[in-house]
Each structure stands twice: as C-alpha cells, then as structure tokens.
Design a protein around this motif. Structure first.
Motif, PDB file in Angstrom:
ATOM      1  N   SER A  85       0.847  -1.193   0.000  1.00 40.81           N
ATOM      2  CA  SER A  85       0.000   0.000   0.000  1.00 40.81           C
ATOM      3  C   SER A  85       0.881   1.241   0.000  1.00 40.81           C
ATOM      4  O   SER A  85       1.923   1.259   0.640  1.00 40.81           O
ATOM      5  CB  SER A  85      -0.879   0.012   1.250  1.00 40.81           C
ATOM      6  N   THR A  86       0.475   2.248  -0.725  1.00 48.99           N
ATOM      7  CA  THR A  86       1.113   3.568  -0.595  1.00 48.99           C
ATOM      8  C   THR A  86       0.130   4.520   0.066  1.00 48.99           C
ATOM      9  O   THR A  86       0.354   5.021   1.163  1.00 48.99           O
ATOM     10  CB  THR A  86       1.518   4.124  -1.977  1.00 48.99           C
ATOM     11  N   ARG A  87      -1.017   4.740  -0.609  1.00 52.22           N
ATOM     12  CA  ARG A  87      -1.983   5.734  -0.165  1.00 52.22           C
ATOM     13  C   ARG A  87      -2.570   5.431   1.217  1.00 52.22           C
ATOM     14  O   ARG A  87      -2.509   6.273   2.119  1.00 52.22           O
ATOM     15  CB  ARG A  87      -3.159   5.837  -1.158  1.00 52.22           C
ATOM     16  N   THR A  88      -3.141   4.242   1.371  1.00 51.86           N
ATOM     17  CA  THR A  88      -3.915   3.981   2.589  1.00 51.86           C
ATOM     18  C   THR A  88      -3.014   3.967   3.827  1.00 51.86           C
ATOM     19  O   THR A  88      -3.334   4.578   4.844  1.00 51.86           O
ATOM     20  CB  THR A  88      -4.659   2.634   2.441  1.00 51.86           C
TER      21      THR A  88
ATOM     22  N   ARG B 291      -4.834  -4.283   6.691  1.00 50.95           N
ATOM     23  CA  ARG B 291      -4.994  -4.643   5.273  1.00 50.95           C
ATOM     24  C   ARG B 291      -4.514  -6.079   5.119  1.00 50.95           C
ATOM     25  O   ARG B 291      -3.431  -6.443   5.584  1.00 50.95           O
ATOM     26  CB  ARG B 291      -4.200  -3.729   4.361  1.00 50.95           C
TER      27      ARG B 291
ATOM     28  N   HIS C 121     -13.327  -1.944   1.222  1.00 53.72           N
ATOM     29  CA  HIS C 121     -12.316  -0.926   1.537  1.00 53.72           C
ATOM     30  C   HIS C 121     -13.105   0.328   1.959  1.00 53.72           C
ATOM     31  O   HIS C 121     -13.214   1.307   1.204  1.00 53.72           O
ATOM     32  CB  HIS C 121     -11.466  -0.663   0.281  1.00 53.72           C
TER      33      HIS C 121
ATOM     34  N   GLN D 101     -11.780   4.020   1.662  1.00 58.19           N
ATOM     35  CA  GLN D 101     -11.610   4.463   0.271  1.00 58.19           C
ATOM     36  C   GLN D 101     -12.950   4.978  -0.268  1.00 58.19           C
ATOM     37  O   GLN D 101     -13.020   6.044  -0.888  1.00 58.19           O
ATOM     38  CB  GLN D 101     -11.095   3.315  -0.609  1.00 58.19           C
TER      39      GLN D 101
ATOM     40  N   PRO E 100      -8.977   5.151  -7.668  1.00 58.62           N
ATOM     41  CA  PRO E 100      -8.504   5.023  -6.278  1.00 58.62           C
ATOM     42  C   PRO E 100      -6.988   4.896  -6.175  1.00 58.62           C
ATOM     43  O   PRO E 100      -6.417   5.121  -5.108  1.00 58.62           O
ATOM     44  CB  PRO E 100      -9.180   3.734  -5.796  1.00 58.62           C
TER      45      PRO E 100
HETATM   46  N1   CP Z   1      -6.421   3.094  -3.014  1.00 59.39           N
HETATM   47  C1   CP Z   1      -5.583   2.328  -2.317  1.00 59.39           C
HETATM   48  O1   CP Z   1      -6.000   1.510  -1.502  1.00 59.39           O
HETATM   49  O2   CP Z   1      -4.254   2.530  -2.577  1.00 59.39           O
HETATM   50  P1   CP Z   1      -3.051   1.776  -1.858  1.00 59.39           P
HETATM   51  O3   CP Z   1      -3.095   0.338  -2.284  1.00 59.39           O
HETATM   52  O4   CP Z   1      -1.808   2.480  -2.323  1.00 59.39           O
HETATM   53  O5   CP Z   1      -3.263   1.900  -0.376  1.00 59.39           O
END
Ligand code: CP
Length: 382
Positions: A125-128, A177, A205, A208, A332
């Motif tokens: 994951s980056t964002r979450t 996650r 999710h 999100q 997303p």
């Molecule tokens: N949208 C999302 O869940 O991105 P990541 O996998 O980078 O967390």
C-alpha cells in the motif's frame, strides 16, 4: 517583548530536581497551560526560546474542532454494509472539518494525544498506509507501523496470534490490510482494540469509499442528481464493492461497466445498472471511476492483452466524451497508465480528481480515527 499577548508574568521557568534541563510553563489568563522543555540550561535563553516559539505552541494546542451530535456510534469500521445513510453523512461532515486544517502550515493537534494505533499491512500500500499514518500523527496519536515482512508471521505464528499479541499492548485501534475477504471482521471479534478495515481481499475498503464520497460531495453536493460509472475489474475490486454500497446509500445511481468475466456473479443483487460496453455505460454519467486490473487476484486466470483491454475499456479523452460534457474522472490508485486510463487524462486537473481523492483520504481517516476513539471512550465511561 515581541508578543502583545504574552508577558513575562505568563511564563514560569523551572528546573526539576536532578534535571539539567529547564522547563517552561506558559499560562495565559483563562487559557490552558502549555508546558515544554527548553533543552537549554540557560535561563535567559529559555525565556527567549519561549517567546520565539510561543506562536507555534499556541497554534499546535489551540486548534478546536467543533463536535456535532454524534450519529456514528460504532467502535469498528470493517464494512460499509452496516453503515446507515445518516452515519455516512455524519462521517463525511466530520471529515470536512479537517480539510482546511490539513492546509495549515502547522498540522498538529492533540485530540488523540497518548492514543496508540497500529498499522498492520499484510499487502502492499502507498496511499492507505501513509494516509492513516499522517492522519494519526496530525491528531497527536502514536502510530506504530508493523513491518509484516520482518514479523513472527514468518516463523509460523498465526495471524490471530499476532493480533492477540499486539492487542495485549493495549492499543486503541488496529488498522488492517489483508488479502483474505472478511478477515477484519473476524479480528474485530477477537481483540479488544477497535479495528479499521484498510482493504480485505476483494471484499471491502470502507475508508476508500468514504473518501471517494467526500471528493464527490465537495464537487456536486447532491448525490441524488448523480449518475456514477464504475469501470473495469469489478469482480476483484473491494473499492468497487464499497463504493457501490456507499454511493447508492447516499442516493447516487450507479452504472458498472466491464468485461463479462469481470462482473461478479451476484452483481444483480446490487443497486446498479450493468454494462459491458463503455459507450452505453458512460452515457449521461457525471463521474467516471476507473479501476485497476487486480493482477494479484487474477492468478491462474486468463488476463486480457493489455492493449486490447485499453482499446475496449481504457478511459481516454475520446471515451470520456460518451459521458456528460464536464464529467470528472476518478481512480482510487495505484493506476496502471495506458492500461485502464490514459496517462494525459489522469494528470489533467480540469477533469481528474485523482489527487483530490488522496487529499480527502487524510481528512476522512482523521475523522474515522477521532470518532472511533471517542466512541470507545464513551463505552468505557457509560
Ligand atoms: N487506493 C488504495 O487503496 O491505494 P493503496 O493500495 O496504495 O493503499
């Protein structure tokens, strides 16, 4: 003295027994006291430092988020199915309060000071992950990122044993996650800590979908007038599932568009219109939400050639013309440029809300952490 507000009498400098360091306490009439260590042994320096940093300290501690009557009383956020329309609207309005705060120069408050939150990410994951970390830290909580690849899971410890072990450290929230559908709910039934689902397999999710809803709300206000297209690999997408549930509860009409083999067998049970053709599916849509092909969940199955896929289902300026004139594009992330979305379109800030989604993610996660911890406190106090 520079500050009109701050006078020498408001500053008390003192040194604890056996300490080399001077402490200072700033106390304005009718205001909460601020204490800080100067890190200096010299009294005069301490006073200078206190005056210099006073404005920073005041900004850090005096941020006030006005609380509305709490509609969302849950202590876990593991799926969207059990959220009511009122709860979703309440979370969005609480999230809104953090948007302007997140644009300030100093982004720190003490709403969750002393609270312990664990990020447990068993998938990339980056964002979450970073957005939960930023959210927790801006609220003043202590956030621990568990590096799963270096954890005792590798020595054969079961997932539930790992969770029970971390639970014994008395955390407030576990953010999880994991590739297994439904695992967050299972863990929430095992541990005392609150659990937030940061993506479980192809299942859900929730944050999100909440951040997507906040992004849309801030552009359009009224969901009941909107038609939203969700396009691509619907079958493997937890984002699609959570968005269908949340956006339809808010009153939006949803079109799902994708190849037949990537539409779930039970798709007709959801409040959506189903299309396999982009031209028909995008007609009259205000928002086009693109999804990534979930390569990691298609192991062993035949995957379309990426060029053929882009030609049929990839969103570019030409296909966007099938939607409403000023329709917005969402994704997303992470994006596969040239597979499900044209690179130029993705970066076109007049049409793409992708970076706005990331910014809204921090606000939504701040609201979720704050609300869940307040709900836990209320349970203990009542
Ligand atoms: N949208 C999302 O869940 O991105 P990541 O996998 O980078 O967390």
């Amino acid at each position: 003295m520079k500050s009109k507000l701050l006078k020498s009498g408001h500053i008390k400098l003192y040194k604890r027994e056996n300490s080399n360091y001077w402490q200072m306490k700033i106390k304005l009439p009718k205001a909460k006291a601020i204490r800080i260590s100067t890190g200096s042994k010299i009294l005069n320096d301490a006073e200078k430092i206190s005056l210099k940093y006073f404005s920073t300290l005041i900004k850090k501690t005096n941020v006030c988020i006005k609380r509305s009557k709490n509609i969302f009383k849950k202590i876990h956020l593991v799926e969207t199915d059990d959220l009511t329309k009122k709860e979703i609207e309440f979370i969005l309005s609480e999230s809104n309060k953090f948007i302007s705060f997140n644009k300030k120069r100093i982004k720190k408050m003490n709403l969750l000071e002393g609270r312990t939150i664990f990020n447990l990410f068993f998938e990339d994951s980056t964002r979450t992950r970073t957005s939960f970390e930023v959210a927790a830290k801006r609220l003043g909580a202590d956030l621990i990122n568990v590096v799963v690849k270096d954890s005792s899971i590798n020595k054969g410890e079961t997932l539930l044993d790992t969770m029970t072990t971390i639970n014994s450290m008395n955390p407030d929230i576990l953010i999880i996650r994991h590739p297994e559908d439904g695992i967050s709910k299972k863990i929430s039934n095992t541990v005392d800590a609150s659990v937030i689902n940061a993506g479980d397999g192809s299942h859900e999710h929730p944050t999100q979908a909440l951040l997507d809803a906040l992004t849309i709300k801030n552009k359009f206000k009224d969901f009941s007038k909107l038609r939203i297209a969700i396009c691509g690999d619907i079958l493997h997408s937890r984002v699609a599932r959570s968005n269908i549930i949340i956006l339809s509860k808010l009153g939006a009409r949803i079109n799902v568009i994708g190849p037949n083999e990537w539409l779930p067998k039970n798709i007709k049970q959801f409040p959506v219109k189903i299309f396999t053709d982009m031209k028909k599916g995008l007609f009259n849509c205000d928002i086009v939400m693109m999804l990534r092909i979930q390569k990691e969940r298609i192991v062993g199955k035949i995957m379309s050639n990426q060029k053929t896929y882009f030609k049929k289902y990839g969103l570019d300026y030409n296909k966007l013309k099938y939607a409403k004139k000023n329709a917005f594009v969402m994704h997303p992330g992470p994006m596969n440029r040239g597979v499900e979305i044209d690179s130029k379109l993705a970066d076109d800030i007049t049409r793409s809300l992708i970076q706005e989604q990331v910014a809204m993610g921090v606000a939504v996660r701040m609201a979720c952490l704050d609300l869940i911890i307040k709900n836990r406190d209320n349970l203990v106090n009542n």
